[in-house]
Design an enzyme around this catalytic site. Structure first.
Site, PDB file in Angstrom:
ATOM      1  N   SER A   1       0.731  -1.122   0.021  1.00 41.20           N
ATOM      2  CA  SER A   1       0.026   0.160  -0.008  1.00 41.20           C
ATOM      3  C   SER A   1       0.967   1.069  -0.021  1.00 41.20           C
ATOM      4  O   SER A   1       1.658   1.384  -0.816  1.00 41.20           O
ATOM      5  CB  SER A   1      -0.807  -0.025   1.093  1.00 41.20           C
ATOM      6  OG  SER A   1      -1.708   1.013   1.221  1.00 41.20           O
TER       7      SER A   1
ATOM      8  N   ASP B   1      -3.413   6.264  -3.431  1.00 41.83           N
ATOM      9  CA  ASP B   1      -2.097   5.678  -3.332  1.00 41.83           C
ATOM     10  C   ASP B   1      -1.304   4.462  -4.072  1.00 41.83           C
ATOM     11  O   ASP B   1      -2.112   4.326  -5.076  1.00 41.83           O
ATOM     12  CB  ASP B   1      -2.317   5.125  -1.664  1.00 41.83           C
ATOM     13  CG  ASP B   1      -3.113   3.856  -1.722  1.00 41.83           C
ATOM     14  OD1 ASP B   1      -3.832   3.514  -2.745  1.00 41.83           O
ATOM     15  OD2 ASP B   1      -3.137   3.195  -0.696  1.00 41.83           O
TER      16      ASP B   1
ATOM     17  N   ASP C   1      -1.142   1.522  -4.788  1.00 40.04           N
ATOM     18  CA  ASP C   1      -2.006   0.143  -5.343  1.00 40.04           C
ATOM     19  C   ASP C   1      -3.487   0.438  -5.459  1.00 40.04           C
ATOM     20  O   ASP C   1      -3.919  -0.668  -5.868  1.00 40.04           O
ATOM     21  CB  ASP C   1      -1.941  -1.088  -4.004  1.00 40.04           C
ATOM     22  CG  ASP C   1      -2.561  -0.647  -2.891  1.00 40.04           C
ATOM     23  OD1 ASP C   1      -2.392   0.403  -2.192  1.00 40.04           O
ATOM     24  OD2 ASP C   1      -3.253  -1.673  -2.381  1.00 40.04           O
TER      25      ASP C   1
ATOM     26  N   ASP D   1      -6.093   1.745  -3.940  1.00 38.10           N
ATOM     27  CA  ASP D   1      -7.131   1.371  -3.215  1.00 38.10           C
ATOM     28  C   ASP D   1      -7.778   2.661  -2.237  1.00 38.10           C
ATOM     29  O   ASP D   1      -8.827   2.776  -1.710  1.00 38.10           O
ATOM     30  CB  ASP D   1      -7.262   0.237  -2.328  1.00 38.10           C
ATOM     31  CG  ASP D   1      -6.075   0.326  -1.040  1.00 38.10           C
ATOM     32  OD1 ASP D   1      -5.125   1.132  -1.122  1.00 38.10           O
ATOM     33  OD2 ASP D   1      -5.668  -0.723  -0.555  1.00 38.10           O
TER      34      ASP D   1
END
Length: 576
Positions: free
Chosen positions: A146, A303, A305, A307
């Site tokens: 993340s 962010d 990734d 999500d």
């Protein structure tokens, strides 16, 4: 085996990648680093496995990835041949070693006779979640950490419902991983051979259009995107959402989006930001710079990734970063008001939020006759509830969110989805701009109607094994000597999610909490205030969440600051 013996075992491994051998050399005469790297093994937290990369049993590397995957593979095989044939789908983000870890994961699954679908190139976490159900796989794996620093990576595991594994299944899976034994003795598989045999199937763009088409069902009025003069500046923060976001806004014919070019291409070093976390204002530095150039109404940051979504709104020539609670409240109000307008509000509608998320959203939902349900911190618990009600039909889930910038509008993904969120918040901004309002104007109106809710989060980092001990001891001290007051406010009840009990300070009978056990304490205070303390499941941190409600913004701010100062003082003493 102690950490010194484990270190020596790795030292004597004849075939070891050069980067890991160099890492061992660097820590050879540093006992604290050696103990941290070899003193324990990586375990599943609320978000799967996450940790620093490097040599060691407590680090992410090809060997620990192989061990984790071997354990999961054994678990799948024990679930039966049908589940092995359904297989696993794997994606990865832009971090260093993410693709290599994804290939190692696919190879190990295939080595154990499990059908594997592997994305050729990086895709967002929510698309991975969607892919599990689209391909009808038994599980999914996303290689990501993340918004953690560049030296971190992670391994998130998904069930066949497309949500992260719940506590029960995660516990079962990790029991298989722990039985694997020596990670250095596991055989290396041949990736190319498994691709040729078809046991590993490479995914290119086959699922993209299906996922994009699902995203295009989010807007209430797609025509708003074509006609609005709204100006947006967007940054993927060197992550992997840039491709998806550009594609969906292109399909909507939205012409008001400028992209921060220096942060568009994926880069695991995240070179232009101190932290690639949209919760931090510093992550918006380049977006603010570019926003001034075009007088952007909104700044949007996702962010690495894909999500979590951060939002900043222009106000009197400057930009104000919204909190996750504020963005969630605005999105929820827009969603429910438009559903009401189109007569789409179901009688059994429900929103789901976490126990550390503001009560602001609950108040808004109540206004529309929609119920609210709290779950433990971590989007896996929201995903679990979605599946539960999907099966039972008891409730229609309209929105799920958490204060840490995670939102889900529709359940075709079962994890937080910034691609969905960016569509809804942009449409909301366009809709309200047409009425001469900004999102801040909407927020102020909501505060006047529901009260001024304010929240804050304090994160204390305690790295290493010693840090973990300090965090554990701090929670133990709080339970041994229950707090009666925090600052000037009395504690009216204590929710202990470890014992699943609510204890009232007025002597009333205690109640049971119908949520899974978790090492979390929540203090309910006078005057609609609360404090929650919990160790992070994915980072070496202990977190304090604080929320208040008052009649004015000034009074709420003062109340929040007093509670924050008092609780930090308590915890500073407990962490020593």
């Amino acid at each position: 085996m102690n950490y010194q013996e484990a270190f020596k075992k790795w030292q004597t491994k004849t075939v070891l990648p050069e980067d890991l051998r160099l890492d061992l050399h660097k820590m050879a005469h540093d006992e604290s680093k050696k103990e941290d790297a070899f003193g324990k093994t990586l375990s599943f937290g609320t978000g799967g496995i996450r940790g620093e990369m490097g040599a060691g049993t407590n680090r992410l590397n090809l060997f620990t990835i192989r061990k984790a995957t071997k354990g999961i593979a054994v678990y799948i095989r024990n679930c039966g041949q049908q589940k092995a044939d359904q297989g696993v789908v794997i994606s990865f983000d832009s971090r260093h070693m993410s693709k290599e870890f994804a290939i190692e994961t696919a190879t190990t699954f295939a080595q154990n006779g499990i059908k594997t679908f592997l994305y050729k190139d990086s895709r967002t976490t929510p698309q991975l979640s969607y892919s599990v159900r689209k391909l009808n796989t038994f599980m999914g794996v996303m290689i990501t950490a993340s918004h953690n620093p560049p030296e971190y990576n992670g391994y998130k595991v998904y069930g066949e419902d497309g949500a992260q594994l719940n506590l029960e299944k995660a516990k079962e899976v990790i029991s298989y991983v722990e039985k694997v034994g020596d990670e250095l003795q596991l055989p290396e598989g041949d990736f190319d051979d498994y691709v040729k045999s078809g046991l590993i199937q490479i995914i290119t763009t086959e699922i993209d259009e299906d996922y994009f088409n699902q995203l295009l069902t989010i807007p209430f009025e797609a025509s708003l995107f074509k006609t609005t003069d709204l100006q947006v500046t967007f940054t993927p923060l060197h992550g992997i959402s840039g491709y998806t976001v550009q594609q969906i806004f292109k399909r909507l014919q939205f012409k008001g989006m400028a992209i921060v070019q220096e942060q568009l291409n994926p880069n695991g070093d995240f070179p232009t930001v101190v932290s690639a976390n949209p919760e931090e204002k510093s992550a918006f530095e380049y977006a603010i710079r570019d926003g001034y150039k075009v007088q952007a109404d909104l700044l949007l940051a996702i962010d690495p990734d894909g999500d979590r979504l951060g939002v900043a709104v222009r106000q009197r020539g400057d930009y104000q970063l919204l909190t996750g609670n504020q963005t969630g409240a605005i999105m929820l109000y827009y969603l429910l008001s438009r559903m009401e307008e189109f007569d789409e509000l179901p009688q059994n509608g429900r929103i789901i939020k976490t126990i550390v998320t503001s009560e602001f959203g609950k108040s808004i939902a109540n206004h529309f006759g929609i119920s609210t349900e709290n779950v433990l911190t971590g989007f896996k618990f929201i995903g679990e509830k979605i599946e539960q009600y999907h099966q039972s039909g008891d409730y229609k889930i309209l929105f799920g969110y958490e204060e840490s910038y995670g939102y889900l509008v529709k359940d075709f993904a079962r994890d937080k989805d910034a691609n969905q969120a960016i569509l809804l918040v942009t449409e909301a901004a366009a809709y309200f701009k047409k009425q001469g309002k900004s999102l801040l104007d909407v927020l102020k109106t909501l505060y006047k109607e529901h009260g001024y809710y304010k929240e804050t989060l304090v994160s204390i980092t305690k790295k290493g094994i010693e840090g973990a001990k300090q965090i554990k001891n701090a929670l133990t001290k709080l339970r041994e000597v229950p707090l009666e007051k925090i600052g000037d406010l009395h504690v009216t009840s204590i929710e202990d999610y470890s014992t699943q009990t609510i204890t009232y300070t007025n002597g009333a009978s205690s109640e049971k909490i119908a949520l899974p056990k978790s090492n979390v304490l929540k203090y309910i205070l006078e005057y609609d205030s609360w404090v929650c303390v919990r160790p992070s499941g994915t980072e070496p941190k202990i977190k304090y969440y604080i929320g208040v409600k008052n009649k004015t913004e000034e009074a709420a701010t003062e109340q929040l600051n007093k509670i924050k100062k008092a609780f930090i003082k308590v915890m500073d003493g407990n962490l020593k």
